[in-house]
Write an enzyme that holds these catalytic residues in place. Structure first.
Site, short mmCIF file in Angstrom:
data_model
loop_
_atom_site.label_atom_id
_atom_site.label_comp_id
_atom_site.label_asym_id
_atom_site.label_seq_id
_atom_site.Cartn_x
_atom_site.Cartn_y
_atom_site.Cartn_z
CG ASN A 6 2.82 -7.29 -3.09
OD1 ASN A 6 3.96 -7.55 -3.43
ND2 ASN A 6 2.51 -6.18 -2.47
CG HIS A 9 7.35 -11.38 0.22
ND1 HIS A 9 8.15 -11.41 1.32
CD2 HIS A 9 6.35 -10.51 0.50
CE1 HIS A 9 7.67 -10.61 2.26
NE2 HIS A 9 6.57 -10.05 1.78
CG HIS A 42 5.86 -1.24 -1.51
ND1 HIS A 42 5.69 -1.39 -0.15
CD2 HIS A 42 6.25 0.05 -1.69
CE1 HIS A 42 5.95 -0.25 0.46
NE2 HIS A 42 6.31 0.64 -0.44
NE ARG A 44 10.35 -0.63 2.20
CZ ARG A 44 9.63 -0.49 3.32
NH1 ARG A 44 8.50 -1.16 3.45
NH2 ARG A 44 10.03 0.29 4.28
NE ARG A 48 12.84 -2.67 3.39
CZ ARG A 48 12.35 -2.51 4.62
NH1 ARG A 48 11.58 -3.45 5.14
NH2 ARG A 48 12.61 -1.43 5.31
CD GLU A 69 1.26 -2.10 -2.15
OE1 GLU A 69 0.18 -2.64 -1.84
OE2 GLU A 69 2.35 -2.44 -1.65
CB THR A 100 3.29 -1.46 5.12
OG1 THR A 100 4.07 -1.45 3.93
CG2 THR A 100 2.62 -0.11 5.29
CD GLU A 150 -4.59 -2.46 -0.45
OE1 GLU A 150 -4.09 -3.54 -0.07
OE2 GLU A 150 -4.22 -1.85 -1.47
CG HIS A 213 -0.39 -5.66 6.17
ND1 HIS A 213 0.74 -5.26 5.50
CD2 HIS A 213 0.02 -6.02 7.39
CE1 HIS A 213 1.80 -5.35 6.30
NE2 HIS A 213 1.38 -5.83 7.46
#
Length: 260
Positions: A6, A9, A42, A44, A48, A69, A100, A150, A213
């Site tokens: 992922n 970040h 992801h 969103r 963000r 996602e 999340t 998941e 996660h």
């Protein structure tokens, strides 16, 4: 075990300074070279970190499968259907959350989920549901006809951190987990057992099982030993480690941990 990296970040770092660098697009070749099996992003609703242009560019240029996602809001499903990633993982979102915080309320969202899943599968997109590891959530996912689930491993990761790291001595301590080591060890064992039993049950009923996660170099070992979980999606800990060792080495290090 497969690894989805992922790269959200990277965009978090960019947006922190409101500049054009670092660009998550630059990570694609590094992820492939390091042996990642999938790119996870992801998008969103509040944008963000990842932006629409990021998602579009990554979907167009990634040679690895992309797992997008997103929330089940119709506008987000519109974007997913237009981009047509290899997989869409439907996740819950709260505007005020830092990350999340849990899985989808699958049982309570069935009508909206059915419509979203129908639209995505019509576009030949695999669908995964990001769920808490509960029997009700697994059963509801089966009824909805998705290909993947998941498991949200946040509870496991939090217990592990309070037991084996210094989290409890910092301002990020988790009050409800400020318990004795004996109790935390029991809770950790119970959570691992739960993940093992539910992933086995899901697989036996035809679902493919991923998890993610809060997973990192320290806590991932016991999850890897659950043979019915075939994929992990890991982001924050890899990007954080890359600050010290570089992104390619951080991915290589994590891949080494995923060997059974």
């Amino acid at each position: 075990m497969l690894l989805g990296v992922n790269i959200d970040h990277i965009a978090v770092l960019r947006e922190a300074r409101k500049v054009a660098d670092p660009d998550p697009l630059d990570a694609l070749g590094i992820c492939k070279r390091a042996g990642a099996d999938q790119i996870t992003i992801h998008l969103r609703e509040d944008r963000r970190h990842m932006q629409d242009s990021d998602a579009k560019n990554i979907l167009e240029l990634s040679t690895l499968p992309v797992n997008l996602e997103c929330a089940i809001e119709p506008s987000m499903i519109d974007i997913a259907c237009e981009l047509r990633p290899h997989r869409v993982t439907l996740v819950p979102e709260k505007r005020e959350e830092v990350t999340t915080e849990g899985g989808l309320a699958v049982v309570g969202e069935q009508p909206r989920l059915k419509e979203a899943i129908k639209r995505l599968q019509k576009e030949e997109i695999e669908v995964s549901l990001f769920i808490d590891p509960t029997l009700d959530a697994v059963k509801a996912s089966l009824d909805l006809g998705v290909e993947w689930i998941e498991f949200h491993t946040g509870k496991y990761a939090n217990i592990y951190a309070m037991l084996y790291s210094n989290l409890g001595k910092t301002h990020h301590s988790i009050p409800e987990l400020e318990l004795s080591r004996k109790i935390l060890k029991q809770m950790l064992g119970d959570e691992l057992c739960n993940l093992r039993l539910l992933s086995c049950d899901a697989m036996e009923h035809g679902l493919r099982v991923a998890a993610g996660h809060g997973l990192n170099m320290q806590n991932v070992k016991d999850i890897v030993e659950i043979e019915t979980i075939e994929e992990l999606n890991i982001g924050q800990s890899i990007i954080a480690r890359s600050v010290y060792v570089g992104l390619e080495q951080a991915i290589l290090d994590m891949k080494a941990k995923l060997i059974r």
